[in-house]
Design an enzyme around this catalytic site. Structure first.
Site, PDB file in Angstrom:
ATOM      1  N   GLU A  99       0.862  -1.182   0.000  1.00  0.00           N
ATOM      2  CA  GLU A  99       0.000   0.000   0.000  1.00  0.00           C
ATOM      3  C   GLU A  99       0.896   1.229   0.000  1.00  0.00           C
ATOM      4  OE1 GLU A  99      -2.882   0.037   3.131  1.00  0.00           O
ATOM      5  OE2 GLU A  99      -4.112  -1.527   2.209  1.00  0.00           O
TER       6      GLU A  99
ATOM      7  N   ASP B  72      -5.966   9.468   9.423  1.00  0.00           N
ATOM      8  CA  ASP B  72      -4.618   9.087   9.834  1.00  0.00           C
ATOM      9  C   ASP B  72      -4.210   9.757  11.131  1.00  0.00           C
ATOM     10  OD1 ASP B  72      -3.883   7.395   7.610  1.00  0.00           O
ATOM     11  OD2 ASP B  72      -3.987   9.207   6.393  1.00  0.00           O
TER      12      ASP B  72
END
Length: 271
Positions: free
Chosen positions: A49, A60
């Site tokens: 990824e 995040d």
């Protein structure tokens, strides 16, 4: 089958679990991203990824937020990330690459142009954090038409309707967010993960990768006991943040190899 589908089929045939590491493109050094991708593959990654940096990465935690900020400050764009994938493909035609990011850069490029550019670069999957599955049918269809798997997130709070909605548009694999909150959070509860995966698989006939909160070989192995794949990001980004530049690739490959060994010691794939 796509490269991602082939990878998971091979893992299942071998009775093994997948390892999906994440790094942010361009961090810590845009010139080193392709080298770091190869280090991930050499360490034992099944799928990579690659994060597309964005100015407001709402899902995040602070480690990946800082990583995105550093990459953006060095001029990393969606176009440069696609170029990284293309250069990676010059040496590695086997390891699937999934771009993970947010809608804004893709929408600025346009979904059709993005699909064509991603296909030509050698991208295998795309996970757009802020695309809800219920509103992603057109986008997912364009990705699939380009040979790219659209990948979606599910969470502990996902309802049966949301899981079913993902099942209508997803391919490749599903990324199950094992915790409420942002990436890098702690307090992993493997029993709750084990309880959720059957509900997902009853509605989404795809492998389930589990991420958020995985920080070492022990947590990776525990998750591999119940999931089809282990996704790890914040810990790797933190390693790169702290490593001496000349040691970064070797340290990354070494840590991924430790995770690989731990995962390969886990039980057979989830039913």
């Amino acid at each position: 089958m796509s490269r991602i589908q082939n990878t998971f089929a091979a893992l299942a045939a071998q009775g093994r679990k997948g390892l999906i590491p994440f790094i942010t493109a361009g961090d810590p050094d845009p010139a080193k991203t392709v080298e770091l991708m190869h280090a991930l593959a050499e360490g034992g990654a099944d799928v990579i990824e690659l994060g597309v940096p964005f100015s407001d990465p709402m899902a995040d935690g602070p480690v990946i937020q800082r990583s995105s900020e550093r990459a953006l400050a060095k001029g990393v764009t969606l176009h440069s990330v696609l170029d990284d994938v293309k250069r990676f493909r010059a040496r590695d035609q086997k390891t699937p690459v999934v771009l993970m990011g947010y809608a804004n850069p893709i929408e600025r490029m346009g979904a059709d142009a993005f699909a064509a550019a991603a296909r030509d670069a050698g991208v295998d999957g795309v996970l757009v954090v802020d695309y809800p599955p219920e509103e992603s049918h057109d986008f997912a269809a364009k990705m699939r038409a380009a040979g790219i798997d659209p990948i979606f997130l599910l969470a502990p709070t996902s309802t049966d309707d949301r899981i079913a909605a993902v099942g209508q548009v997803a391919s490749g694999y599903v990324y199950y967010v094992s915790l409420k909150g942002v990436t890098g959070a702690a307090n992993l509860d493997v029993s709750s993960i084990a309880g959720k995966i059957p509900a997902i698989k009853s509605r989404v006939p795809l492998p389930v990768g589990v991420g958020f909160g995985i920080r070492d070989a022990a947590t990776a192995r525990a998750v591999a006991e119940v999931a089809d794949a282990v996704v790890i990001g914040s810990r790797l980004v933190q390693l790169l943040e702290q490593a001496a530049p000349e040691r970064a690739a070797a340290e990354l490959a070494g840590f991924v190899a430790e995770l690989r060994a731990a995962i390969d010691g886990a039980a057979k794939p989830a039913a």
